[in-house]
Design a protein around this motif. Structure first.
Motif, short mmCIF file in Angstrom:
data_model
loop_
_atom_site.label_atom_id
_atom_site.label_comp_id
_atom_site.label_asym_id
_atom_site.label_seq_id
_atom_site.Cartn_x
_atom_site.Cartn_y
_atom_site.Cartn_z
N MET A 1 0.83 -1.20 0.00
CA MET A 1 0.00 0.00 0.00
C MET A 1 0.87 1.26 0.00
N ILE A 2 1.94 1.21 0.82
CA ILE A 2 2.85 2.36 0.88
C ILE A 2 3.50 2.57 -0.47
N THR A 3 3.85 1.46 -1.10
CA THR A 3 4.48 1.54 -2.42
C THR A 3 3.53 2.17 -3.44
N PHE A 4 2.24 1.81 -3.37
CA PHE A 4 1.24 2.36 -4.29
C PHE A 4 1.13 3.87 -4.14
N TYR A 5 1.01 4.34 -2.89
CA TYR A 5 0.90 5.78 -2.65
C TYR A 5 2.18 6.51 -3.06
N THR A 6 3.32 5.88 -2.81
CA THR A 6 4.59 6.50 -3.19
C THR A 6 4.69 6.68 -4.71
N ILE A 7 4.32 5.62 -5.42
CA ILE A 7 4.36 5.67 -6.88
C ILE A 7 3.38 6.72 -7.40
N THR A 8 2.17 6.73 -6.78
CA THR A 8 1.16 7.70 -7.21
C THR A 8 1.65 9.13 -7.01
N ASN A 9 2.24 9.37 -5.82
CA ASN A 9 2.75 10.72 -5.53
C ASN A 9 3.85 11.12 -6.52
N TRP A 10 4.76 10.18 -6.80
CA TRP A 10 5.83 10.49 -7.73
C TRP A 10 5.28 10.74 -9.14
N LEU A 11 4.26 9.97 -9.52
CA LEU A 11 3.65 10.18 -10.84
C LEU A 11 2.98 11.55 -10.93
N LEU A 12 2.29 11.93 -9.84
CA LEU A 12 1.64 13.24 -9.83
C LEU A 12 2.67 14.36 -9.90
N ILE A 13 3.76 14.21 -9.11
CA ILE A 13 4.80 15.23 -9.12
C ILE A 13 5.45 15.31 -10.50
N PHE A 14 5.73 14.12 -11.07
CA PHE A 14 6.34 14.09 -12.41
C PHE A 14 5.42 14.72 -13.45
N SER A 15 4.12 14.38 -13.37
CA SER A 15 3.15 14.95 -14.31
C SER A 15 3.06 16.46 -14.15
N TYR A 16 3.09 16.91 -12.89
CA TYR A 16 3.01 18.35 -12.59
C TYR A 16 4.17 19.10 -13.24
N TRP A 17 5.39 18.62 -13.02
CA TRP A 17 6.55 19.29 -13.59
C TRP A 17 6.64 19.11 -15.10
N LEU A 18 6.15 17.98 -15.60
CA LEU A 18 6.13 17.78 -17.04
C LEU A 18 5.18 18.77 -17.71
N LEU A 19 4.03 19.03 -17.03
CA LEU A 19 3.06 19.99 -17.56
C LEU A 19 3.66 21.39 -17.58
N ILE A 20 4.32 21.78 -16.49
CA ILE A 20 4.96 23.11 -16.44
C ILE A 20 6.05 23.22 -17.49
N ALA A 21 6.85 22.15 -17.63
CA ALA A 21 7.92 22.18 -18.63
C ALA A 21 7.34 22.28 -20.04
N GLY A 22 6.24 21.58 -20.28
CA GLY A 22 5.62 21.61 -21.60
C GLY A 22 5.08 22.99 -21.95
N VAL A 23 4.41 23.62 -20.97
CA VAL A 23 3.87 24.96 -21.22
C VAL A 23 5.02 25.97 -21.36
N THR A 24 6.07 25.80 -20.55
CA THR A 24 7.25 26.67 -20.66
C THR A 24 7.84 26.60 -22.06
N LEU A 25 8.01 25.37 -22.56
CA LEU A 25 8.54 25.18 -23.90
C LEU A 25 7.63 25.82 -24.94
N ARG A 26 6.32 25.70 -24.72
CA ARG A 26 5.35 26.27 -25.66
C ARG A 26 5.44 27.79 -25.68
N VAL A 27 5.67 28.40 -24.50
CA VAL A 27 5.83 29.86 -24.44
C VAL A 27 7.07 30.28 -25.20
N LEU A 28 8.16 29.52 -25.01
CA LEU A 28 9.44 29.92 -25.60
C LEU A 28 9.47 29.74 -27.12
#
Length: 487
Positions: A1-28
């Motif tokens: 269960m701990i592993t599931f939440y850890t993976i989920t949190n990392w996926l959310l964090i990764f998705s969050y930064w990927l989204l910001i990076a994608g929009v940043t690239l789009r602006v540039l």
């Protein structure tokens, strides 16, 4: 269960930064100006989720797939029509003043049309005179009437125009009315649209505002033109919306709006009609055919007291940044005097530099703005530009006779620009706008008289006192200046 939440949190964090990076690239990769890009990036980094939503909604010039396709097609057909018009050389004035020549060359290359001669021209300085003239011309209309406005607000003399338009439609005149959805929101909540449609008028709500469309089209691109066309021969345009000042924004506390309109008779009305037909087709998909034969009946020429007029149309589907380039051209062409009236002074860095450079060159530069503005954001943001302008020797006048809404530029008393364009990023780069250019010293003298009347009702900003203003005001100005590329 701990592993599931850890993976989920990392996926959310990764998705969050990927989204910001994608929009940043789009602006540039959009290759916008540095201030514009930096403003958006800071908003995205400070308020990530809200900033991303705001950028996807407002950050890019996107008219929508269907309208964009129509706009591209329309400009191709319009270019062909304009090239055909070139064969009628007697409509063009081959001689331009030294001040006007660079601008006329620019617009001929980019728009495919030069200045058209044989026009009668009159400036109208009061809303009453404008609305009464419009009513009279509608009553005499024989074939067609086309109108486009950002704002139509019922009440007072505006209702007289509506009644005259319905009467014209009932007697067989083909009437088309194109109104911006956001600007004319109050109009579309009244009975007037149904009354007009029942009278046979084609009423179209341009660029509808809806949460369902927020990711399909940029919502703050607006139809900002103000045009009346009658029988392909009479035209009106300028800063005034279809409103009676006695009934318009009385609660804002800025006084009555002061506008400047032009009434024209002559062939330039047909050229303006081509622009209108493009707007109509972008919005409705229906084509308004241009006059099939360009002759002296369709485009009557007047030999006495005639004016050469150039029309600059800007906005999606028209040559990119044409109005911005045109303003830069006339400012750099100025040699003696430059007078600008605008309700919203939030220029691009290039325009600000051009204005200051003109003053450093010895040009007598005057800018007239309203002392009290209906937009708090623009009021504070515009003041952030005052210091640099004053330091370069520009004279800034704050109009105290109401909200000065006139949009005009006079260069060396010879070249006049009158239309719908504000000196802000929205007018320069986003909205559908229209500007008339008149290369004539007689018109220049009349515009100078009107502008000097504005100045007589204004207070000159003292450079020394301005430099001593409260520190908290400077902070607010700089804060809103930060958002100036987005205003």
């Amino acid at each position: 269960m701990i592993t599931f939440y850890t993976i989920t949190n990392w996926l959310l964090i990764f998705s969050y930064w990927l989204l910001i990076a994608g929009v940043t690239l789009r602006v540039l990769i959009k290759r916008r100006s540095v201030p514009f890009a930096m403003a958006w990036l800071l908003i995205i980094y400070i308020l990530p989720l809200l900033g991303i939503i705001a950028y996807l909604s407002l950050g890019e010039l996107y008219l929508g797939k269907l309208r964009t396709k129509r706009a591209r097609t329309i400009w191709l057909s319009t270019s062909i029509w304009l090239r055909n018009l070139k064969s009628h050389q007697d409509f063009y004035d081959k001689q331009n003043s030294d001040i006007a020549q660079p601008l006329f060359q620019l617009c001929e290359k980019r728009q495919g049309i030069a200045g058209v001669k044989g026009n009668q021209f009159e400036l109208l300085t009061t809303s009453n005179s404008t609305l009464k003239n419009v009513v009279q011309d509608i009553q005499l209309a024989l074939n067609n009437i086309e109108m486009v406005f950002y704002i139509w607000q019922p009440g007072g003399l505006a209702d007289d125009v509506a009644k005259a338009l319905m009467a014209a439609s009932r007697r067989g005149v083909h009437c088309r009315l194109l109104l911006d959805s956001a600007g004319s929101v109050e109009f579309f909540r009244t009975d007037w649209p149904n009354l007009m449609r029942n009278a046979g008028i084609d009423v179209v709500e341009a660029l509808p505002v809806s949460l369902l469309r927020i990711f399909l089209r940029r919502m703050d691109i607006r139809q900002h033109r103000k045009v009346v066309l009658i029988d392909n021969h009479i035209a009106y345009t300028g800063s005034m919306n279809l409103v009676d000042p006695l009934f318009f924004k009385q609660e804002s506390g800025v006084g009555q709006w002061v506008d400047l309109m032009a009434r024209i008779e002559g062939p330039i009305a047909t050229v303006m009609g081509i622009i209108y037909s493009g707007d109509w087709e972008i919005e409705t998909g229906k084509h308004i055919p241009p006059p099939s034969v360009l002759n002296h009946t369709t485009l009557p020429l007047k030999k006495t007291n005639d004016h050469t007029i150039l029309v600059i149309a800007s906005g999606p589907g028209f040559p990119k940044e044409i109005i911005h380039q045109s303003l830069l051209t006339v400012i750099y062409s100025s040699k003696k005097t430059l007078i600008i009236t605008t309700p919203y002074l939030v220029p691009s860095d290039n325009l600000l530099h051009a204005i200051c450079t003109a003053s450093y060159r010895g040009v007598d530069v005057k800018i007239v703005v309203p002392r009290h503005n209906d937009s708090i954001l623009v009021r504070w943001a515009s003041r952030a530009f005052f210091s640099e302008l004053l330091e370069s020797g520009v004279k800034i006048y704050q109009f105290e006779g109401g909200l000065l809404h006139s949009k005009s530029i006079l260069v060396d008393g010879q070249l006049s620009l009158i239309g719908t364009v504000n000196l802000d990023m929205r007018s320069l780069l986003l909205n559908f706008e229209i500007t008339l250019v008149i290369d004539d010293d007689k018109c220049g003298r009349e515009l100078s008289r009107i502008q000097n009347e504005y100045i007589s009702q204004s207070r000159l900003v003292d450079a020394l006192l301005w430099s001593q203003r409260a520190y908290w005001k400077r902070i607010i100005e700089r804060l809103f200046y930060f958002f100036s590329p987005l205003l």
